[in-house]
Motif scaffolding. Sequence first.
Motif, PDB file in Angstrom:
ATOM      1  N   ILE A 167      -3.030  -3.594  -5.960  1.00 46.81           N
ATOM      2  CA  ILE A 167      -1.806  -3.679  -6.031  1.00 46.81           C
ATOM      3  C   ILE A 167      -1.752  -1.886  -4.660  1.00 46.81           C
ATOM      4  O   ILE A 167      -1.539  -1.376  -4.311  1.00 46.81           O
ATOM      5  CB  ILE A 167       0.154  -4.296  -6.187  1.00 46.81           C
ATOM      6  N   LEU A 176      -3.731  -0.869  -2.340  1.00 43.31           N
ATOM      7  CA  LEU A 176      -2.860  -0.659  -0.796  1.00 43.31           C
ATOM      8  C   LEU A 176      -2.036   0.399  -0.434  1.00 43.31           C
ATOM      9  O   LEU A 176      -1.964   0.570   0.004  1.00 43.31           O
ATOM     10  CB  LEU A 176      -2.562  -2.382  -1.008  1.00 43.31           C
ATOM     11  N   GLN A 177      -1.640   0.377  -1.510  1.00 43.16           N
ATOM     12  CA  GLN A 177      -0.349   1.840  -0.921  1.00 43.16           C
ATOM     13  C   GLN A 177      -0.896   2.909  -1.454  1.00 43.16           C
ATOM     14  O   GLN A 177      -0.029   4.113  -1.376  1.00 43.16           O
ATOM     15  CB  GLN A 177       0.947   1.781  -1.648  1.00 43.16           C
ATOM     16  N   TYR A 237      -3.834 -12.183   1.548  1.00 45.29           N
ATOM     17  CA  TYR A 237      -3.067 -11.685   1.724  1.00 45.29           C
ATOM     18  C   TYR A 237      -2.147 -12.513   2.258  1.00 45.29           C
ATOM     19  O   TYR A 237      -0.553 -12.379   2.618  1.00 45.29           O
ATOM     20  CB  TYR A 237      -2.689 -10.537   2.809  1.00 45.29           C
ATOM     21  N   TRP A 242      -2.401 -11.268  -3.800  1.00 44.54           N
ATOM     22  CA  TRP A 242      -1.947  -9.987  -3.548  1.00 44.54           C
ATOM     23  C   TRP A 242      -0.939 -10.509  -2.728  1.00 44.54           C
ATOM     24  O   TRP A 242      -0.082  -9.378  -3.360  1.00 44.54           O
ATOM     25  CB  TRP A 242      -3.870  -8.914  -2.728  1.00 44.54           C
ATOM     26  N   SER A 243      -0.628 -10.151  -1.788  1.00 41.00           N
ATOM     27  CA  SER A 243       0.363  -9.975  -0.878  1.00 41.00           C
ATOM     28  C   SER A 243       1.259 -10.781  -1.435  1.00 41.00           C
ATOM     29  O   SER A 243       2.701 -10.655  -1.072  1.00 41.00           O
ATOM     30  CB  SER A 243       0.329 -10.693   0.181  1.00 41.00           C
ATOM     31  N   ARG A 260      -8.556  -3.304   1.563  1.00 46.24           N
ATOM     32  CA  ARG A 260      -7.319  -2.523   1.955  1.00 46.24           C
ATOM     33  C   ARG A 260      -7.829  -2.234   3.760  1.00 46.24           C
ATOM     34  O   ARG A 260      -6.506  -1.924   4.691  1.00 46.24           O
ATOM     35  CB  ARG A 260      -7.744  -1.508   1.049  1.00 46.24           C
ATOM     36  N   THR A 306      -6.684  -4.560   6.361  1.00 47.61           N
ATOM     37  CA  THR A 306      -5.111  -4.641   6.500  1.00 47.61           C
ATOM     38  C   THR A 306      -4.255  -2.900   6.941  1.00 47.61           C
ATOM     39  O   THR A 306      -3.857  -3.212   7.728  1.00 47.61           O
ATOM     40  CB  THR A 306      -4.718  -4.795   5.330  1.00 47.61           C
ATOM     41  N   MET A 325       1.956 -11.592   7.686  1.00 48.61           N
ATOM     42  CA  MET A 325       2.095 -11.481   5.804  1.00 48.61           C
ATOM     43  C   MET A 325       2.512 -11.149   5.524  1.00 48.61           C
ATOM     44  O   MET A 325       3.820 -11.489   5.979  1.00 48.61           O
ATOM     45  CB  MET A 325       1.436  -9.796   6.075  1.00 48.61           C
ATOM     46  N   SER A 331       6.351  -7.535   1.874  1.00 45.63           N
ATOM     47  CA  SER A 331       6.064  -6.394   0.474  1.00 45.63           C
ATOM     48  C   SER A 331       4.849  -5.417   1.245  1.00 45.63           C
ATOM     49  O   SER A 331       4.007  -4.730   0.453  1.00 45.63           O
ATOM     50  CB  SER A 331       6.016  -7.062  -0.407  1.00 45.63           C
ATOM     51  N   THR A 332       3.894  -6.702   1.665  1.00 50.15           N
ATOM     52  CA  THR A 332       2.482  -6.145   2.104  1.00 50.15           C
ATOM     53  C   THR A 332       2.950  -4.839   3.117  1.00 50.15           C
ATOM     54  O   THR A 332       1.807  -3.154   3.205  1.00 50.15           O
ATOM     55  CB  THR A 332       1.379  -7.133   2.501  1.00 50.15           C
ATOM     56  N   ARG A 369       4.011  -1.495   1.431  1.00 54.46           N
ATOM     57  CA  ARG A 369       3.263  -0.838   0.931  1.00 54.46           C
ATOM     58  C   ARG A 369       1.750  -0.568   1.804  1.00 54.46           C
ATOM     59  O   ARG A 369       1.976   1.065   1.408  1.00 54.46           O
ATOM     60  CB  ARG A 369       2.355  -1.821  -0.264  1.00 54.46           C
TER      61      ARG A 369
END
Length: 493
Positions: free
Chosen positions: A24, A27-28, A91, A112-113, A347, A350, A387, A390-391, A394
Amino acid sequence: MIGQRLEVRQGQGLVITPQLQQAIKLLQLSNLELEAYVEAELERNPLLSRDEAEAPDQPADTTSASETELTFSEGTPSPDGALDAPSDALYDAAPGERNEVQTDAQPGLSDWSRAGNGGGFDHDDFERPDEHELTLSEHLQAQASLAGFTPSEHAIALTLIDSVDEAGYLRANLGEIAERLNVPMERMEQVLSRCHGFEPSGVMARSVPECLKLQLIDCNRFDPAMAALLDNLDLLARRDLAALRKICGVDQEDLSEMIAEIQGLTPRPGAGFGSEPAQTIIPDVFVRSDPAGGWKVELNSDTLPRLLMDKRYHAEVTASARSDVDKVFVADCASQASWLVKSLDQRARTILKVASEIVRQQDAFMAFGVEFLRPLTLKMVAEAIEMHESTVSRVTSNKYVSTPRGVFELKFFFTAALQSSDGGATHSAEAVRYRIKGLIDAEDVTGEVLSDDRIVEILQEAGIDIARRTVAKYREALKIPSSVERRRQRRAA
């Protein structure tokens, strides 16, 4: 009756493993933070190595993970499959449900998502923002959000704020920004004039005299004599007081007071705020005009670390490992290496998927400029690409896109919107603010002082679904008194 018994229960739960928490965070991360993270992993994990080879050519019938062509036009949905990417099981699971699709890298990674969506772990454990001193840019952005700008004006203000240095001065050519955003120079000046009202006083000036002028205006001490003094600061630096008295048309006592006031001002209004190390912004995504029509969205390959697990070395160390400790260490390194390689690939896919949808939604901005920036929310993008919100949040943090209009953070393209009461098109929050201001300004003509409840009724009749507390919040942001106070002012007048 108290007693012991055995029960079998079936339920759903969310398992957050340490590796999922790291995923997580991965990803961000910005591209600079990601590079530092990868370097640390290369030092720690002997089974990881950089893939120095060029990426193989993609087959003709597949879409590269680093490029997506958008051939839609304004108001036209993108072609089916244009945003599809494999392995989206990481995701796509709905909140609160376990996705049974697993990867070889890490069993828990498929959730993850949904992380951060409730279910058995402390969201703050890995998403609490770092405590840091407020920067000048953050302070100005917060004020811009409450200034009652229209969406296009807000975009202009954010672009100007990006060009403010640590001292608080605007280091940008307004003409160049106006040309890039396709807005009249007069509009740029109007937005900058309103930004000059931000705190700290004197911020976003283009020169020292202008900075001092803004501070004097703020304390109601700017007059023709002071204007003449600011126009001749070079004489003040040389202590040519006789020339200054003549130019300003004041005597020695008045000049001394004026100089004392100047000395009490600050030539560096931004000095009281925290600062961050200056970093060159490297775009994560490129958006280019496609000669065939539409836009071509590409990932910046320079920001994508290419890693692989050295399977030959893995086989050697596995064969030579004799103790249980060595075997566990090798197995752990192999699992971590496999997880990181697959996570980096996902990543990238996405980011491309989210950026492509943002470009599809804001294609009019790309083509015609900031006046055509549409209301856009995280939820709208999340639903379009299936998706979780929150995904998307990020992915858009600390990611930048290079467009024909300049380089922007992905979050730049999200503007607040209010739902239409009839289920139709949404209305931007900034536009509604100005509609409220227009209704109240018209009170002088109609003679009716509108309460917040009455404004809600008028807006709902116009198809804008809005709550009374939202009207009150927007009115206060515009620094408009309540209806009770306005009635008192009208009676006093």
